[in-house]
Design a protein around this motif. Structure first.
Motif, short mmCIF file in Angstrom:
data_model
loop_
_atom_site.label_atom_id
_atom_site.label_comp_id
_atom_site.label_asym_id
_atom_site.label_seq_id
_atom_site.Cartn_x
_atom_site.Cartn_y
_atom_site.Cartn_z
N PRO A 2 4.66 -40.09 28.03
CA PRO A 2 5.03 -39.18 26.94
C PRO A 2 5.97 -38.06 27.39
CG PRO A 2 2.73 -39.78 26.74
CD PRO A 2 3.22 -40.38 28.03
N SER A 29 9.65 -38.36 26.49
CA SER A 29 10.12 -38.18 25.13
C SER A 29 11.20 -37.10 25.11
CB SER A 29 8.96 -37.75 24.21
OG SER A 29 7.97 -38.75 24.16
N ALA A 41 5.04 -43.13 22.92
CA ALA A 41 3.69 -42.99 22.36
C ALA A 41 3.12 -44.38 22.12
CB ALA A 41 3.73 -42.19 21.07
#
Length: 123
Positions: free
Chosen positions: A89, A92, A122
């Motif tokens: 994550p 991102s 995700a």
């Protein structure tokens, strides 16, 4: 006038490989002594230079990302590609491609930028 356009999936699952393409128009990626960069900006953070492929095809990477990053090109399609493996994550970000007139191994105000593409990691 050169134009750069990023493309790729907007959502990638953790542990997978993120793959983005930068399509270039108005100029060739193999001529002109230009340097073709990938840069990203995570939410709420600053710009991070990831790597570059030169007009001759040589590549250089950020030391912090080198083990997970690969940049390649398809000269017949005039585009270059970023692959980032084992994503989490924390990867991102908005990912940008950019052209520079000098090999800087970083970010510069004289780059020509794409508009950026948002990628979320995700499950």
């Amino acid at each position: 006038q050169v134009q750069l356009q990023e493309s790729g999936p907007g959502l990638v699952k953790p542990s997978q490989t993120l793959s983005l393409t930068c399509t270039v128009s108005g100029g060739s990626i193999t001529t002109g002594d230009y340097y073709w960069n990938w840069i990203r900006q995570p939410p709420g953070k600053g710009l991070e230079w990831m790597g570059v492929i030169t007009y001759s095809g040589s590549t250089y990477y950020s030391p912090s990302l080198k083990s997970r990053t690969s940049i390649s090109r398809d000269t017949s399609r005039n585009h270059f590609t970023l692959q980032l493996s084992s994503v989490t994550p924390e990867d991102s970000a908005v990912y940008y491609c950019a052209r520079g007139p000098v090999l800087r191994l970083g970010i510069s105000e004289d780059y020509d930028w794409g508009q950026g593409t948002q990628v979320a990691v995700a499950s």
